[in-house]
Design a protein around this motif. Structure first.
Motif, PDB file in Angstrom:
ATOM      1  N   THR A   8      33.726  46.739  14.469  1.00 49.97           N
ATOM      2  CA  THR A   8      34.982  46.247  13.891  1.00 49.97           C
ATOM      3  C   THR A   8      36.163  46.695  14.733  1.00 49.97           C
ATOM      4  N   PRO A   9      37.267  45.962  14.667  1.00 49.43           N
ATOM      5  CA  PRO A   9      37.488  44.748  13.889  1.00 49.43           C
ATOM      6  C   PRO A   9      36.827  43.539  14.544  1.00 49.43           C
ATOM      7  N   VAL A 259      37.346  51.144   7.098  1.00 50.47           N
ATOM      8  CA  VAL A 259      38.288  52.167   6.638  1.00 50.47           C
ATOM      9  C   VAL A 259      38.130  53.397   7.543  1.00 50.47           C
ATOM     10  N   VAL A 260      39.242  53.816   8.171  1.00 50.60           N
ATOM     11  CA  VAL A 260      39.164  54.962   9.093  1.00 50.60           C
ATOM     12  C   VAL A 260      39.863  56.200   8.545  1.00 50.60           C
ATOM     13  N   SER A 261      40.641  56.046   7.495  1.00 50.47           N
ATOM     14  CA  SER A 261      41.314  57.217   6.927  1.00 50.47           C
ATOM     15  C   SER A 261      41.715  56.951   5.488  1.00 50.47           C
ATOM     16  N   ARG A 267      46.595  55.458  -0.188  1.00 52.94           N
ATOM     17  CA  ARG A 267      46.507  54.618   1.012  1.00 52.94           C
ATOM     18  C   ARG A 267      45.080  54.596   1.551  1.00 52.94           C
ATOM     19  N   ILE A 269      43.495  53.354   5.317  1.00 51.77           N
ATOM     20  CA  ILE A 269      43.875  52.857   6.630  1.00 51.77           C
ATOM     21  C   ILE A 269      42.650  52.205   7.253  1.00 51.77           C
ATOM     22  N   VAL A 270      42.821  50.960   7.727  1.00 47.09           N
ATOM     23  CA  VAL A 270      41.705  50.221   8.321  1.00 47.09           C
ATOM     24  C   VAL A 270      42.004  49.932   9.791  1.00 47.09           C
ATOM     25  N   ASP A 271      40.929  49.611  10.521  1.00 49.88           N
ATOM     26  CA  ASP A 271      41.092  49.416  11.966  1.00 49.88           C
ATOM     27  C   ASP A 271      41.492  47.983  12.331  1.00 49.88           C
ATOM     28  N   ALA A 272      42.253  47.347  11.478  1.00 49.09           N
ATOM     29  CA  ALA A 272      42.803  46.023  11.784  1.00 49.09           C
ATOM     30  C   ALA A 272      44.317  46.095  11.631  1.00 49.09           C
ATOM     31  N   HIS A 308      46.423  49.937  13.230  1.00 49.16           N
ATOM     32  CA  HIS A 308      46.202  50.417  11.868  1.00 49.16           C
ATOM     33  C   HIS A 308      46.687  49.371  10.864  1.00 49.16           C
ATOM     34  N   ASN A 310      47.658  49.317   7.081  1.00 48.53           N
ATOM     35  CA  ASN A 310      48.015  50.352   6.120  1.00 48.53           C
ATOM     36  C   ASN A 310      47.994  49.739   4.719  1.00 48.53           C
ATOM     37  N   VAL A 322      36.063  56.486   3.741  1.00 48.53           N
ATOM     38  CA  VAL A 322      36.019  56.328   5.190  1.00 48.53           C
ATOM     39  C   VAL A 322      34.655  55.794   5.601  1.00 48.53           C
TER      40      VAL A 322
ATOM     41  N   TYR B  83      43.175  58.012  17.739  1.00 47.94           N
ATOM     42  CA  TYR B  83      42.717  57.126  16.676  1.00 47.94           C
ATOM     43  C   TYR B  83      41.417  57.699  16.123  1.00 47.94           C
ATOM     44  N   VAL B  86      35.451  55.832  13.982  1.00 48.94           N
ATOM     45  CA  VAL B  86      34.581  55.729  12.813  1.00 48.94           C
ATOM     46  C   VAL B  86      33.506  54.680  13.061  1.00 48.94           C
ATOM     47  N   LYS B  90      30.476  53.439  17.635  1.00 47.24           N
ATOM     48  CA  LYS B  90      31.667  53.952  18.308  1.00 47.24           C
ATOM     49  C   LYS B  90      31.525  55.436  18.634  1.00 47.24           C
ATOM     50  N   ASP B 108      41.294  63.055  10.798  1.00 46.06           N
ATOM     51  CA  ASP B 108      41.893  63.730   9.646  1.00 46.06           C
ATOM     52  C   ASP B 108      40.891  63.993   8.539  1.00 46.06           C
ATOM     53  N   VAL B 363      37.550  45.147  21.523  1.00 49.40           N
ATOM     54  CA  VAL B 363      37.286  45.223  20.096  1.00 49.40           C
ATOM     55  C   VAL B 363      37.319  46.678  19.639  1.00 49.40           C
TER      56      VAL B 363
END
Lengths: 364, 364
Positions: A8-9, A259-261, A267, A269-272, A308, A310, A322, B83, B86, B90, B108, B363
């Protein structure tokens, strides 16, 4: 390969939905005797253009000469470049194209027509010309029927050009249906007056090329229109759902993101981010949100950084963790696809096809 | 070749201005004994990263593994991926990278650290880790000093990882100077408390990596900061001018565009739309305008379609004509460059260099 195997993305296109979208539009055009010339800027992928042509499209629309060249290489030879071609280098490339394919362009000034004529004459080429009308979006286009006639006459008299008819982009009709109907009356007045003028002058009009996806299935309600140029309908998006011309089930394209955080309360946080979804805002709800999280209407894609997304999940009943994957339907598919070098065609969970977005990144 | 020979739209970079921007930031860092780790997401071009390294940068920052790979191929071996990485695929690519270069990442959560540790262990690699703090932008980052310590401790104990220090992105400080100064106090409180916690716990902190371009030259005013990661400063843009960290003369990058239509009164349409400039809004004047027309402050880049820039010229004292060229300084250089496959380095009117944006479109 399965969707779960994609890093992803990634953009995935549900092939069943896409095929249904293509067929439905073709069917609508057949039943109303309208020519269909899909705008391929929405995907920039020759294989998809061909699927549209296989379903009784009559040719394609592109936005740039570079896109036309990519399509021609793939064997597509009937194209409208719906953009005023300005500059000597571009006019020459256009004339070259016209020696190898059936090419038309839109324009709204005699100056642009003269430059194209000059280049076409040199190559003994013939470029079809549609005179663009500004029907209310206030972008390109002549603004009254006198100007329509003046440009059409000049085109008809210039060597290397063939006056084919009229084109308009009713971008101001990308609104809910009731408002569209009201605005359509003004468009029809201008169309009617222009067609009458051209008829009086003895200028033959083969093509009256109308709306994009929001008004596509209302094509038959526009005076004189015999061709439509929808682009987004192949995939649909959040904007199209909001103006009521598609349902969520008609949205073939989505962005798979991870989802990375979840460190910040409320909140996810996604990698898009904007380099994946584009920063195009939602055109209906005052720009709120940069996409729709599938299966969680309470999560808002509130802000985008470059990489990111958000998400405000304060109102969501579910927890986010995550590593989990989400699907986001973008606001605007055209600019989203344009961010990617390749996209994936899927059926169920299986990845069936990989397409290179080969028309992307063309300068001219 | 000259600028006039380029087909539009084209991105040109004034080399004199860019070189001055690079030198100034390097000089600032030297004079304040700060390490400089430019964020290369702003250009994604290895040759430019090398120019920054030649001017005493200590390493680079990237946003993605794919960008790191492109930079490594070009011989750059000291990189921070700012970054959270995740996903198993990766993490494995990251561990591979770490066997060939000096690579750190920010994160984090313990979950992300554990997955990277797992992959690093398998390859006998060592990945540097910066614990990301949310200092007020509310994107990624732990939110208090207890969490800083908890994640740092876990990292220090995990095989294959090396706890290196702290990182933060003060995105909420992309505002005019007075507001920045007020917000800085809160950031410093959190930094001070976290550094004290880590010291008490006997955890050595090598790196405290701070701001991006808006706060770059205030790096020495942040508690404990010994490294900065500015990206945009190499080019600057309309946003940077608006927050007062650059003047128009410091803007090295602009988009050369051609007027393609002036049919609609009060409007000039140019061939630079959202697929050229990006739809990123202006961050200071409530999103007004999608760029700044050089030499005509009264022209507003009011709306963008994909390939059309729609300029409101109603208040401009000058006339616009089809075929003339304009220069637009974009709102946000990072997303503008990302739209292009190549950009041009110019000196005066001469095109001196063509750079491929080789880190674009990755990507992961």
């Amino acid at each position: 390969m399965f969707i779960a195997d994609l890093e992803t993305p990634a953009i995935v296109v549900d092939l069943d939905v896409m095929e249904r979208n293509i067929s439905r539009m073709a069917e609508y055009c057949r039943s109303h005797n309208l020519r269909l010339r899909p705008h391929t800027k929405s995907h920039k992928i020759p294989e998809l253009a061909k699927r549209q042509l296989d379903q009784s499209a009559n040719g394609i629309t592109v936005a740039k000469i570079g896109e036309a060249e990519v399509m021609l290489e793939a064997g597509i030879t009937d194209m409208l470049i719906a953009y005023p071609i300005v500059g000597t280098g571009k006019a020459e490339k256009l004339a070259d194209l016209a020696t190898r394919a059936d090419v038309s362009v839109s324009l709204d000034s005699v100056a642009v027509a003269e430059a194209i004529s000059e280049a076409a004459k040199k190559r003994d080429a013939r470029v079809g010309i549609l005179v663009e009308m500004d029907v209310g979006f206030h972008r390109c286009g002549v603004t009254n029927e006198e100007e329509v006639l003046a440009v059409a006459r000049a085109v008809a008299d210039l060597p290397g050009l063939e006056f084919k008819g009229l084109m308009f982009f009713p971008g101001h009709l990308q609104v809910p249906e009731k408002e569209r109907a009201e605005l359509r009356a003004g468009v029809n007045d201008f169309l009617g007056a222009s067609l009458a003028k051209l008829e009086d002058a003895g200028l033959r009009v083969d093509v009256v090329s109308g709306g994009s996806t929001p008004t596509a299935r209302e094509g038959h309600l526009f005076t004189g229109v015999n061709e439509i140029r929808p682009g987004m309908y192949i995939f649909n998006d959040r904007n199209m759902v909001s103006v009521g011309v598609a349902s969520i089930e008609d949205c073939a394209l989505s962005v798979i993101t991870t989802v990375v955080s979840t460190s910040v309360p409320g909140r996810a946080i996604v990698d898009a981010g904007s380099k994946t979804l584009s920063s195009d805002t939602h055109q209906v709800t005052a720009g709120k949100g940069f996409g729709m999280v599938k299966n969680d209407p309470d999560a808002e894609v509130e802000r985008l950084s470059e990489e990111h997304g958000n998400l405000n999940i304060a109102r969501s009943p579910r927890a986010y963790r995550v590593g989990e994957r989400l699907e986001i339907i973008p606001n605007h598919v055209c600019t989203t696809v344009n961010m990617h070098n390749r996209i994936y065609g899927v059926r169920g969970e299986r990845v069936e096809t990989v397409w290179e977005v080969s028309g992307r990144g063309k300068v001219q």
